[in-house]
Design a protein around this motif. Structure first.
Motif, PDB file in Angstrom:
ATOM      1  N   ALA A  74       0.740  -1.143   0.021  1.00 20.32           N
ATOM      2  CA  ALA A  74       0.042   0.009   0.010  1.00 20.32           C
ATOM      3  C   ALA A  74       0.783   1.224   0.014  1.00 20.32           C
ATOM      4  O   ALA A  74       1.901   1.308   0.316  1.00 20.32           O
ATOM      5  N   ARG A  75       0.387   2.214  -0.619  1.00 16.38           N
ATOM      6  CA  ARG A  75       1.151   3.788  -0.714  1.00 16.38           C
ATOM      7  C   ARG A  75       0.189   5.010  -0.709  1.00 16.38           C
ATOM      8  O   ARG A  75      -0.970   4.479  -0.941  1.00 16.38           O
ATOM      9  N   ILE A  76       0.829   5.883  -0.346  1.00 17.30           N
ATOM     10  CA  ILE A  76      -0.006   7.086  -0.345  1.00 17.30           C
ATOM     11  C   ILE A  76       0.006   7.723  -1.786  1.00 17.30           C
ATOM     12  O   ILE A  76       0.997   7.826  -2.357  1.00 17.30           O
ATOM     13  N   ASP A  77      -1.181   8.066  -2.476  1.00 16.37           N
ATOM     14  CA  ASP A  77      -0.768   8.342  -3.961  1.00 16.37           C
ATOM     15  C   ASP A  77      -0.465   9.763  -3.859  1.00 16.37           C
ATOM     16  O   ASP A  77      -1.777  10.659  -3.624  1.00 16.37           O
ATOM     17  N   VAL A  78       0.643  10.211  -4.044  1.00 16.51           N
ATOM     18  CA  VAL A  78       0.687  11.608  -4.159  1.00 16.51           C
ATOM     19  C   VAL A  78       0.291  12.378  -5.183  1.00 16.51           C
ATOM     20  O   VAL A  78      -0.111  13.697  -4.840  1.00 16.51           O
ATOM     21  N   VAL A  87      -4.885  10.136  -0.462  1.00 15.26           N
ATOM     22  CA  VAL A  87      -5.530   8.812  -1.021  1.00 15.26           C
ATOM     23  C   VAL A  87      -4.575   7.844  -0.898  1.00 15.26           C
ATOM     24  O   VAL A  87      -3.282   7.900  -1.274  1.00 15.26           O
ATOM     25  N   LEU A  88      -5.054   6.791  -0.184  1.00 13.43           N
ATOM     26  CA  LEU A  88      -4.394   5.510  -0.061  1.00 13.43           C
ATOM     27  C   LEU A  88      -4.545   4.847  -0.804  1.00 13.43           C
ATOM     28  O   LEU A  88      -5.819   4.310  -1.341  1.00 13.43           O
ATOM     29  N   GLY A  93      -4.212  -1.561  -6.024  1.00 18.60           N
ATOM     30  CA  GLY A  93      -4.587  -0.564  -6.584  1.00 18.60           C
ATOM     31  C   GLY A  93      -5.946   0.280  -6.303  1.00 18.60           C
ATOM     32  O   GLY A  93      -6.176   1.339  -6.680  1.00 18.60           O
ATOM     33  N   ARG A  94      -6.704  -0.263  -5.201  1.00 13.94           N
ATOM     34  CA  ARG A  94      -7.847   0.042  -4.965  1.00 13.94           C
ATOM     35  C   ARG A  94      -7.537   1.418  -3.943  1.00 13.94           C
ATOM     36  O   ARG A  94      -6.695   1.309  -3.054  1.00 13.94           O
TER      37      ARG A  94
END
Length: 131
Positions: A74-78, A87-88, A93-94
């Protein structure tokens, strides 16, 4: 014939950036809880490297987050995150959206449950969630 000039003084030592210094300090304190490790790291950056406290806090928090997420998919979508929305992205990809209001409610709940901790008691910041 060309003259060769020395680019650096002969005995100069390369300087580490704040992220590398913070990461090294956090690895030294890796067995401590989050609050202690971050507090020690901020103190180290301020006292031993002369960083302003706000810059030391940012460097320590960013280095901690990088270390903590090494094995996370998981990652933070910068690109999708704004100053009012985080947005995490899960490993597949969800996306999950957190508004400022959502995050403030999570923080309030953590405070009520005793899970929010202050790193620097004199300034009462930054606050992190203990787990």
């Amino acid at each position: 014939m060309a003259t060769i000039s020395q680019l650096r003084p002969k005995f100069s030592i390369p300087q580490l950036d704040a992220t590398n210094i913070a990461t090294a300090q956090l690895f030294r304190d890796r067995w401590h809880n989050r609050v202690t490790a971050l507090g020690n790291c901020i103190d180290h950056l301020v006292n031993d490297h002369g960083m302003p406290e706000h810059a030391a806090e940012s460097a320590a928090l960013q280095a901690y987050a990088e270390i903590e997420s090494v094995n996370q998919k998981a990652r933070i979508d910068v690109d999708a995150t704004t100053s009012h929305l985080v947005v995490l992205r899960s490993g597949d990809g969800r996306s999950t959206a957190f508004t400022v209001s959502d995050l403030l409610r999570l923080l309030d709940r953590a405070r009520q449950e005793g899970g929010a901790a202050v790193i620097e008691h004199s300034s009462r910041q930054p606050v992190v969630l203990e787990h």
